[in-house]
Design a protein around this motif. Structure first.
Motif, PDB file in Angstrom:
ATOM      1  N   ILE A 198       0.844  -1.196   0.000  1.00 30.39           N
ATOM      2  CA  ILE A 198       0.000   0.000   0.000  1.00 30.39           C
ATOM      3  C   ILE A 198       0.876   1.242   0.000  1.00 30.39           C
ATOM      4  O   ILE A 198       1.835   1.342   0.769  1.00 30.39           O
ATOM      5  N   THR A 199       0.546   2.186  -0.873  1.00 28.28           N
ATOM      6  CA  THR A 199       1.241   3.479  -0.917  1.00 28.28           C
ATOM      7  C   THR A 199       0.280   4.578  -0.490  1.00 28.28           C
ATOM      8  O   THR A 199      -0.833   4.678  -1.022  1.00 28.28           O
ATOM      9  N   VAL A 200       0.688   5.369   0.486  1.00 24.39           N
ATOM     10  CA  VAL A 200      -0.107   6.512   0.929  1.00 24.39           C
ATOM     11  C   VAL A 200       0.588   7.779   0.451  1.00 24.39           C
ATOM     12  O   VAL A 200       1.811   7.905   0.543  1.00 24.39           O
ATOM     13  N   THR A 201      -0.209   8.718  -0.087  1.00 23.20           N
ATOM     14  CA  THR A 201       0.363   9.923  -0.697  1.00 23.20           C
ATOM     15  C   THR A 201      -0.392  11.166  -0.238  1.00 23.20           C
ATOM     16  O   THR A 201      -1.626  11.169  -0.175  1.00 23.20           O
ATOM     17  N   LEU A 202       0.376  12.227   0.052  1.00 25.95           N
ATOM     18  CA  LEU A 202      -0.190  13.521   0.405  1.00 25.95           C
ATOM     19  C   LEU A 202      -0.292  14.414  -0.826  1.00 25.95           C
ATOM     20  O   LEU A 202       0.307  14.130  -1.876  1.00 25.95           O
ATOM     21  N   ASP A 203      -1.028  15.518  -0.688  1.00 29.36           N
ATOM     22  CA  ASP A 203      -1.182  16.474  -1.799  1.00 29.36           C
ATOM     23  C   ASP A 203       0.151  16.924  -2.375  1.00 29.36           C
ATOM     24  O   ASP A 203       0.279  17.132  -3.585  1.00 29.36           O
ATOM     25  N   ASP A 204       1.150  17.109  -1.501  1.00 28.60           N
ATOM     26  CA  ASP A 204       2.428  17.647  -1.963  1.00 28.60           C
ATOM     27  C   ASP A 204       3.366  16.573  -2.511  1.00 28.60           C
ATOM     28  O   ASP A 204       4.525  16.848  -2.811  1.00 28.60           O
ATOM     29  N   GLY A 205       2.858  15.333  -2.633  1.00 28.12           N
ATOM     30  CA  GLY A 205       3.648  14.260  -3.224  1.00 28.12           C
ATOM     31  C   GLY A 205       4.408  13.402  -2.237  1.00 28.12           C
ATOM     32  O   GLY A 205       4.913  12.335  -2.603  1.00 28.12           O
ATOM     33  N   ARG A 206       4.542  13.838  -1.004  1.00 28.72           N
ATOM     34  CA  ARG A 206       5.225  13.003  -0.014  1.00 28.72           C
ATOM     35  C   ARG A 206       4.430  11.725   0.203  1.00 28.72           C
ATOM     36  O   ARG A 206       3.205  11.745   0.261  1.00 28.72           O
ATOM     37  N   ASN A 207       5.141  10.622   0.312  1.00 31.22           N
ATOM     38  CA  ASN A 207       4.452   9.343   0.403  1.00 31.22           C
ATOM     39  C   ASN A 207       5.256   8.339   1.219  1.00 31.22           C
ATOM     40  O   ASN A 207       6.417   8.583   1.585  1.00 31.22           O
ATOM     41  N   ALA A 208       4.644   7.224   1.486  1.00 35.73           N
ATOM     42  CA  ALA A 208       5.307   6.113   2.172  1.00 35.73           C
ATOM     43  C   ALA A 208       4.664   4.823   1.699  1.00 35.73           C
ATOM     44  O   ALA A 208       3.511   4.804   1.256  1.00 35.73           O
ATOM     45  N   VAL A 209       5.411   3.740   1.793  1.00 39.92           N
ATOM     46  CA  VAL A 209       4.947   2.432   1.323  1.00 39.92           C
ATOM     47  C   VAL A 209       5.053   1.429   2.458  1.00 39.92           C
ATOM     48  O   VAL A 209       6.013   1.448   3.236  1.00 39.92           O
ATOM     49  N   ALA A 210       4.061   0.558   2.564  1.00 38.61           N
ATOM     50  CA  ALA A 210       4.107  -0.532   3.543  1.00 38.61           C
ATOM     51  C   ALA A 210       3.641  -1.811   2.876  1.00 38.61           C
ATOM     52  O   ALA A 210       2.776  -1.801   1.987  1.00 38.61           O
ATOM     53  N   THR A 211       4.224  -2.914   3.282  1.00 33.36           N
ATOM     54  CA  THR A 211       3.877  -4.226   2.746  1.00 33.36           C
ATOM     55  C   THR A 211       3.646  -5.184   3.903  1.00 33.36           C
ATOM     56  O   THR A 211       4.375  -5.164   4.895  1.00 33.36           O
ATOM     57  N   GLY A 212       2.626  -6.016   3.775  1.00 33.02           N
ATOM     58  CA  GLY A 212       2.392  -6.996   4.828  1.00 33.02           C
ATOM     59  C   GLY A 212       1.177  -7.856   4.533  1.00 33.02           C
ATOM     60  O   GLY A 212       0.408  -7.588   3.607  1.00 33.02           O
ATOM     61  N   LYS A 213       1.015  -8.901   5.334  1.00 35.07           N
ATOM     62  CA  LYS A 213      -0.142  -9.780   5.214  1.00 35.07           C
ATOM     63  C   LYS A 213      -1.256  -9.283   6.123  1.00 35.07           C
ATOM     64  O   LYS A 213      -1.009  -8.701   7.174  1.00 35.07           O
ATOM     65  N   GLY A 214      -2.491  -9.515   5.693  1.00 35.95           N
ATOM     66  CA  GLY A 214      -3.650  -9.079   6.464  1.00 35.95           C
ATOM     67  C   GLY A 214      -4.647  -8.381   5.572  1.00 35.95           C
ATOM     68  O   GLY A 214      -4.642  -8.574   4.351  1.00 35.95           O
ATOM     69  N   THR A 215      -5.487  -7.545   6.163  1.00 30.24           N
ATOM     70  CA  THR A 215      -6.460  -6.793   5.383  1.00 30.24           C
ATOM     71  C   THR A 215      -5.804  -5.546   4.795  1.00 30.24           C
ATOM     72  O   THR A 215      -4.776  -5.079   5.282  1.00 30.24           O
ATOM     73  N   LYS A 216      -6.429  -5.012   3.751  1.00 32.19           N
ATOM     74  CA  LYS A 216      -5.914  -3.772   3.172  1.00 32.19           C
ATOM     75  C   LYS A 216      -5.896  -2.662   4.213  1.00 32.19           C
ATOM     76  O   LYS A 216      -4.949  -1.874   4.264  1.00 32.19           O
ATOM     77  N   ARG A 217      -6.920  -2.624   5.056  1.00 28.87           N
ATOM     78  CA  ARG A 217      -6.974  -1.573   6.065  1.00 28.87           C
ATOM     79  C   ARG A 217      -5.800  -1.661   7.033  1.00 28.87           C
ATOM     80  O   ARG A 217      -5.225  -0.642   7.419  1.00 28.87           O
ATOM     81  N   SER A 218      -5.445  -2.878   7.432  1.00 30.84           N
ATOM     82  CA  SER A 218      -4.336  -3.014   8.376  1.00 30.84           C
ATOM     83  C   SER A 218      -3.014  -2.567   7.756  1.00 30.84           C
ATOM     84  O   SER A 218      -2.166  -1.984   8.439  1.00 30.84           O
TER      85      SER A 218
END
Length: 226
Positions: free
Chosen positions: A192-212
């Motif tokens: 999952i990649t989370v992104t802010l309006d200004d382009g800053r982002n972070a990525v996480a990988t793992g098993k489980g639900t998308k929400r987790s």
């Protein structure tokens, strides 16, 4: 109707002895094994969601009389979301008594988050129809008691914190995108990649639900933001 030992054991774990066990059987019947004479649990799931919602809303309302709507809403969402219902279902070993079609069983249906959550809600509806709201309420409060006691801390999740930070900076809420997926359906691994309006982002990988995994991504971005 005759009740199997397996269902008797489940009723004991659940804390309710059904006067009409056919309601419980229906609550545990997935669409993959349903037929015209054997209805699935979808209608009960719809009703159980409302029984759970009213019980939890009332419990939160009474537990903290000074809390605002803005404080109560995230606590409520934490307690009634599918992940929480699935966790309760696992604690009851509900998966062992789910009635599934062969293909669903072969694909790990007894462990699937969505199936467990839906069946848990259907079981709550079955209790309500079997013995009334007060009985259903007592069962829910007993099963959810630990989570009710810790919900204020649990509700302060990373996604909420990140959204509040973004709004304080005049940004729109962060966006979450699935940028990778591997593994079988019953045990997927998401990127999952989370992104802010200004382009800053972070990525996480793992098993489980998308929400987790979204929570993990939000945590990573909060760390970057300091």
């Amino acid at each position: 109707m005759k009740v199997s030992g397996e269902l008797r054991d489940f009723m004991a774990r659940l804390g309710h002895d059904f006067a009409h066990p056919e309601l419980l059987v229906r609550a545990l019947t997935h669409g993959s094994v349903a037929s015209p004479t054997r209805p699935d649990n979808q209608r009960l799931e719809f009703l159980g969601d409302r029984v759970l919602g009213l019980t939890i809303a009332e419990a939160l309302f009474e537990a903290d009389k000074s809390a605002s709507e803005g404080q109560l809403a995230p606590r409520y969402n934490t307690l009634v979301r599918g992940e929480t219902c699935a966790e309760i279902a696992r604690e009851l070993n509900l998966g062992a008594v789910l009635k599934l079609g062969r293909s669903e069983m072969m694909s790990g249906g007894r462990r699937k988050e969505a199936l467990l959550a839906d069946a848990m809600e259907a079981v709550l509806a079955a209790i309500y129809l079997d013995a009334g709201f007060e009985t259903a309420r007592r069962v829910i409060l007993r099963l959810w008691t630990d989570r009710l006691n810790s919900v204020e801390e649990d509700a302060r999740d990373a996604k909420t914190a990140l959204q509040e930070w973004a709004q304080a900076q005049g940004m729109t809420p962060p966006t979450y995108a699935v940028t990778g997926r591997t593994g079988p359906d019953h045990a997927p691994e998401f990127q999952i990649t989370v992104t802010l309006d200004d382009g800053r982002n972070a990525v996480a990988t793992g098993k489980g639900t998308k929400r987790s995994i979204e929570q993990l991504a939000a945590t990573e971005l909060l760390k970057k933001l300091g």
